[in-house]
Design an enzyme around this catalytic site. Structure first.
Site, mmCIF file in Angstrom:
data_model
loop_
_atom_site.group_PDB
_atom_site.id
_atom_site.type_symbol
_atom_site.label_atom_id
_atom_site.label_comp_id
_atom_site.label_asym_id
_atom_site.label_seq_id
_atom_site.Cartn_x
_atom_site.Cartn_y
_atom_site.Cartn_z
ATOM 1 N N LYS A 123 0.860 -1.186 0.000
ATOM 2 C CA LYS A 123 0.000 0.000 0.000
ATOM 3 C C LYS A 123 0.897 1.238 0.000
ATOM 4 O O LYS A 123 1.704 1.419 0.920
ATOM 5 C CB LYS A 123 -0.929 0.005 1.212
ATOM 6 N N LEU A 225 -1.719 -14.207 3.922
ATOM 7 C CA LEU A 225 -1.957 -15.400 4.739
ATOM 8 C C LEU A 225 -1.829 -16.659 3.886
ATOM 9 O O LEU A 225 -2.094 -16.637 2.682
ATOM 10 C CB LEU A 225 -3.348 -15.323 5.370
ATOM 11 N N ASP A 289 -14.440 2.188 9.196
ATOM 12 C CA ASP A 289 -14.691 1.718 7.829
ATOM 13 C C ASP A 289 -14.716 0.198 7.723
ATOM 14 O O ASP A 289 -14.495 -0.347 6.655
ATOM 15 C CB ASP A 289 -13.601 2.286 6.903
ATOM 16 N N ASP A 309 -6.966 -5.184 6.734
ATOM 17 C CA ASP A 309 -7.318 -3.901 6.124
ATOM 18 C C ASP A 309 -7.634 -2.834 7.177
ATOM 19 O O ASP A 309 -8.786 -2.461 7.388
ATOM 20 C CB ASP A 309 -8.502 -4.076 5.172
#
Length: 333
Positions: A123, A225, A289, A309
């Protein structure tokens, strides 16, 4: 006064001073408990410390093999993980073998394969450290450093439900572009002297790329994972509508939790408690979120709620969004 008497008086005074210290300074009956708490805290503190640049020297296994063996139905890594620092070092230094656009989602990311075949999610940095995200508590781009901070908070709280994350600098010209797929390469562009890319996702736009400083881009690396633990996606029972003027049921019905308790997988097993744990975790990081969440597949509700996330966090340090705690105050208070 004879010497013997003086020695008795001196011993008595020292005894009184010792008792005074115990009862007045150490808190009397609570002093033993305080010392025990302090020892426990220092043990936890020592277990959380990580050595910079650690390497695996006592095993022929790769860091990825070790990390994959840690995963279980109720934890991503165990409480005692002496190899953790070495695995995190490998994440931040291993050669990048392949780069592609990210998996499905709303935010920009890239899927990388590191030396040894290990998949990770990259990211990119979108904001400076001191940038404050205004507006709704779920507004703005993903924050790469939020993923890193959330992982370490997961360690401190002892949940051990967040995948491993590190920060990393990558050279887009020498590390990414030579091994990138055509699909990812087609989203690269230049803004002045800075190399940028915008990837492919629901909100990805050519007009809103992530840009490096020159060729060097900062970002977060999240360990994928193991494939032997496939994930199952669930709609969060306390998810938002994301529509102006339209409230979710939990936002106006204070007895909403009673309805949730009658629905699988929340009617049995640990899942509802995991949702409440996650609400506390999300409140601490400011993540409003979490509209969906993942567990391991075919678990019958026994798997943990995986803290995946966490990038929509730490956007505004001055904002405490109480609604994140709805599972806690509607189910427990």
């Amino acid at each position: 006064m004879k010497l013997k008497q003086r020695m008795v008086v001196l011993c008595a005074v020292l005894l009184l001073l010792g008792l005074a210290k115990i009862f007045l300074l150490d808190g009397g009956e609570g002093s033993a408990a305080n010392r025990q708490d302090l020892r426990a805290f220092r043990k936890m503190e020592a277990s959380l410390s990580l050595s910079r640049g650690a390497r695996l020297i006592h095993t022929l296994q790769s860091p990825w093999e070790i990390a994959s063996q840690w995963v279980g139905p109720r934890e991503v890594y165990p409480e005692e993980t002496p190899e953790l620092a070495a695995v995190l070092t490998a994440l931040s230094t291993a050669r990048i073998e392949r780069a592609d656009v990210g998996y499905k989602g709303t935010q920009l990311k890239a899927l990388l394969v590191l030396d040894g075949g290990q998949k990770v999610v990259f990211k990119p940095k979108r904001y400076n450290r001191d940038y404050v995200v205004e507006g709704e508590p779920y507004a703005g781009y993903d924050r790469h450093n939020a993923e890193v901070a959330a992982f370490h908070l997961d360690r401190i709280l002892g949940f051990r439900r967040a995948p491993l994350v590190v920060g990393r600098y990558v050279n887009l010209r020498t590390e990414i572009k030579p091994v990138a797929t055509e699909q990812l390469l087609s989203t690269f562009l230049m803004q002045g002297n800075n190399t940028c890319f915008y990837g492919k996702c629901y909100y990805c736009r050519e007009s809103e790329p992530a840009c490096a400083e020159g060729e060097i881009m900062e970002g977060s690396i999240t360990l994928w994972l193991p494939d032997v633990w496939p994930l199952q996606k669930h709609r969060h029972p306390w998810g938002r509508t994301y529509r102006e003027g339209k409230l979710a049921r939990w936002e106006y019905d204070e007895s909403y939790c009673e309805a949730v308790k009658k629905m699988p997988p929340y009617d049995a097993g640990p899942r509802l408690l995991d949702v409440i744990d996650t609400a506390i975790f999300d409140y601490l990081i400011g993540n409003a979120d979490r509209h969906h969440y993942e567990s391991f597949q075919d678990d019958g509700g026994a798997s943990m709620l995986i803290l995946l996330d966490n990038a929509k966090s730490f956007g505004n340090a001055a904002l405490d969004e109480r609604s994140i705690l709805a599972p806690l105050y509607q189910c427990c208070m």
